[in-house]
Write an enzyme that holds these catalytic residues in place. Structure first.
Site, mmCIF file in Angstrom:
data_model
loop_
_atom_site.group_PDB
_atom_site.id
_atom_site.type_symbol
_atom_site.label_atom_id
_atom_site.label_comp_id
_atom_site.label_asym_id
_atom_site.label_seq_id
_atom_site.Cartn_x
_atom_site.Cartn_y
_atom_site.Cartn_z
ATOM 1 N N SER A 113 30.931 28.212 49.414
ATOM 2 C CA SER A 113 30.585 29.424 48.679
ATOM 3 C C SER A 113 29.325 29.166 47.866
ATOM 4 O O SER A 113 29.049 28.021 47.490
ATOM 5 C CB SER A 113 31.751 29.752 47.751
ATOM 6 O OG SER A 113 31.315 30.584 46.714
ATOM 7 N N SER A 114 28.587 30.242 47.539
ATOM 8 C CA SER A 114 27.345 30.056 46.767
ATOM 9 C C SER A 114 27.619 29.619 45.331
ATOM 10 O O SER A 114 26.699 29.200 44.633
ATOM 11 C CB SER A 114 26.535 31.350 46.760
ATOM 12 O OG SER A 114 27.295 32.383 46.178
ATOM 13 N N CYS A 115 28.897 29.676 44.885
ATOM 14 C CA CYS A 115 29.195 29.254 43.505
ATOM 15 C C CYS A 115 29.104 27.736 43.334
ATOM 16 O O CYS A 115 29.251 27.232 42.228
ATOM 17 C CB CYS A 115 30.545 29.774 43.057
ATOM 18 S SG CYS A 115 31.893 28.965 43.900
ATOM 19 N N TYR A 171 37.057 25.890 41.154
ATOM 20 C CA TYR A 171 36.922 26.339 42.545
ATOM 21 C C TYR A 171 35.653 25.746 43.160
ATOM 22 O O TYR A 171 35.670 25.225 44.291
ATOM 23 C CB TYR A 171 36.851 27.879 42.529
ATOM 24 C CG TYR A 171 36.615 28.533 43.848
ATOM 25 C CD1 TYR A 171 37.617 28.629 44.797
ATOM 26 C CD2 TYR A 171 35.382 29.125 44.141
ATOM 27 C CE1 TYR A 171 37.400 29.271 46.011
ATOM 28 C CE2 TYR A 171 35.160 29.770 45.342
ATOM 29 C CZ TYR A 171 36.168 29.830 46.280
ATOM 30 O OH TYR A 171 35.940 30.473 47.471
ATOM 31 N N LYS A 194 35.032 23.224 46.361
ATOM 32 C CA LYS A 194 34.150 23.553 47.494
ATOM 33 C C LYS A 194 33.106 22.448 47.709
ATOM 34 O O LYS A 194 32.764 22.117 48.848
ATOM 35 C CB LYS A 194 33.458 24.896 47.259
ATOM 36 C CG LYS A 194 34.407 26.076 47.355
ATOM 37 C CD LYS A 194 34.870 26.240 48.788
ATOM 38 C CE LYS A 194 35.730 27.450 49.014
ATOM 39 N NZ LYS A 194 36.300 27.475 50.364
ATOM 40 N N HIS A 217 35.922 42.156 44.506
ATOM 41 C CA HIS A 217 34.490 41.923 44.311
ATOM 42 C C HIS A 217 33.768 43.261 44.177
ATOM 43 O O HIS A 217 34.366 44.315 44.353
ATOM 44 C CB HIS A 217 33.930 41.116 45.493
ATOM 45 C CG HIS A 217 34.465 39.714 45.543
ATOM 46 N ND1 HIS A 217 34.913 39.125 46.707
ATOM 47 C CD2 HIS A 217 34.635 38.797 44.572
ATOM 48 C CE1 HIS A 217 35.327 37.896 46.449
ATOM 49 N NE2 HIS A 217 35.173 37.670 45.161
#
Ligand SMILES: NC(=O)c1ccc[n+]([C@@H]2O[C@H](COP(=O)([O-])OP(=O)(O)OC[C@H]3O[C@@H](n4cnc5c(N)ncnc54)[C@H](OP(=O)(O)O)[C@@H]3O)[C@@H](O)[C@H]2O)c1
Length: 325
Positions: free
Chosen positions: A108-110, A137, A141, A184
């Protein structure tokens, strides 16, 4: 690879996993295996090892994860870090043990630092502090990427394995989550504008100033990027990545303001009232855009523009009665 190779898609009932299954079926892959969460709990090491020993897949798409919005991430940090670490470690290690040569992990981009330069390139990973609300999270990842890289570094040559990772931007499309408190931005706007339309409301209130800019990718484009990266020639993948920075960003390559997004959603839904922005609510980061030029360079581009994607998503929303949630 052959069209009859056995492909395991983990998380096939989720938004992304189901899109990957559709994409593989459209491309003629005929031996796709799946298990629901009830049939196979991926946090359970013994169950996962047994499943892999019995099924012996040739390829694995790892799209199963504990996923949630800011509220869930902030309130259940232990669940987010523990379950995601367990899912990744169990699937990647069990795949390796039974000889799976090709695996694709979805991150994920997070994973990128909160204050990373925009657009965010792959090599800003681990260069700064993460956004605190979803740090557990994001750490899980990042561990998923590092698991793939470490197995490649230790066993790539001796066992011929090639485990890759893709980092999607914000996704939307069929099968999205329309929960009133835990969705979202796109599904939340679709639901709100749809309800305003059927209730003949005059106005929809949107949280924040509308100024922050975000990037959105239609989930079928994400599925096509996943299949593309999985099947990229090894030499091309290796030239464009590094052993310790091997993940690939997947995005639209452009962003738009929440205000513009809201206008698109209003148009697609056919709401003819007013939009107002509640500036007492927080905005979040001013901009979040990924640099997807590496993937473009490897010959993949998104196909579905925002208005078309929103139209397809709204059709799915209407036909699946998500509004009854
Ligand atoms: N959606 C986005 O905007 C977005 C953006 C960037 C990255 N991603 C990444 O893409 C991947 C898929 O996301 P998604 O949006 O498709 O999520 P999703 O719709 O919530 O799907 C996740 C799937 O994983 C399954 N799962 C969760 N825990 C499991 C377990 N312990 N054992 C077996 N199955 C389990 C879920 O099954 P149950 O529902 O039955 O638990 C669900 O089918 C995730 O890695 C996510 O980080 C998504």
């Amino acid at each position: 690879m052959s069209k009859s190779d056995k492909i395991y898609v983990a998380g096939h009932r989720g938004m992304v996993g189901s899109a990957i299954v559709r994409m593989l079926q459209n491309q003629g892959f005929e031996n796709i295996i799946t298990r629901t969460h009830n049939e196979l709990d991926l946090t359970n090491q013994q169950q996962v090892q047994q499943f892999f020993s019995q099924e012996k897949p040739d390829q694995v798409y790892l799209a199963a994860a504990k996923v949630g919005g800011i509220f869930a991430n902030d309130n259940y940090p232990a669940d987010f870090i523990y379950q995601n670490l367990m899912i990744e470690a169990n699937v990647i290690n069990s795949a390796f043990k039974i000889g799976v040569k090709k695996l694709l992990f979805l991150g994920s981009s997070c994973i990128y630092p909160k204050l990373a330069d925009q657009p965010m390139r792959e090599d800003v990973l681990l260069s700064g502090y993460l956004e605190p609300t979803n740090e557990p999270y994001a750490i899980a990842k990042i561990a998923g990427i590092k698991l793939c890289e470490s197995y490649n570094r230790q066993y790539g040559e001796s066992h011929g394995i090639d485990y890759r990772s893709v980092m999607p931007t914000n996704l939307y499309g069929p099968g999205d989550n329309y929960h009133p408190e835990n969705s979202h931005v796109i599904p939340a706007l679709i639901r709100r504008f749809h309800e305003a339309k059927i209730n003949n409301s005059k106005k929809v209130v949107v949280w924040g100033s509308g100024n922050p800019k975000r990037e959105f990718l239609y989930v079928d484009d994400m599925a096509s990027a996943s299949v593309h990266v999985m099947n990229l020639d090894k030499e091309i993948y290796n030239i464009n990545t590094d052993k310790m920075c091997s993940h690939i960003n997947v995005g639209m390559g452009k962003d738009l303001s929440i205000r513009s997004l809201t206008e698109y959603v209003k148009k697609v839904i056919g709401f003819d009232g007013e939009i107002s922005f509640d500036t007492s609510k927080p905005d979040g980061s001013p901009r979040k855009l990924m640099d997807s030029s590496k993937l473009n360079y490897m010959n993949w581009y998104p196909q579905i523009q925002l208005e078309k994607g929103l139209t397809l998503t709204y059709e799915d929303y209407l036909s699946n009665s998500y509004n009854i949630l």
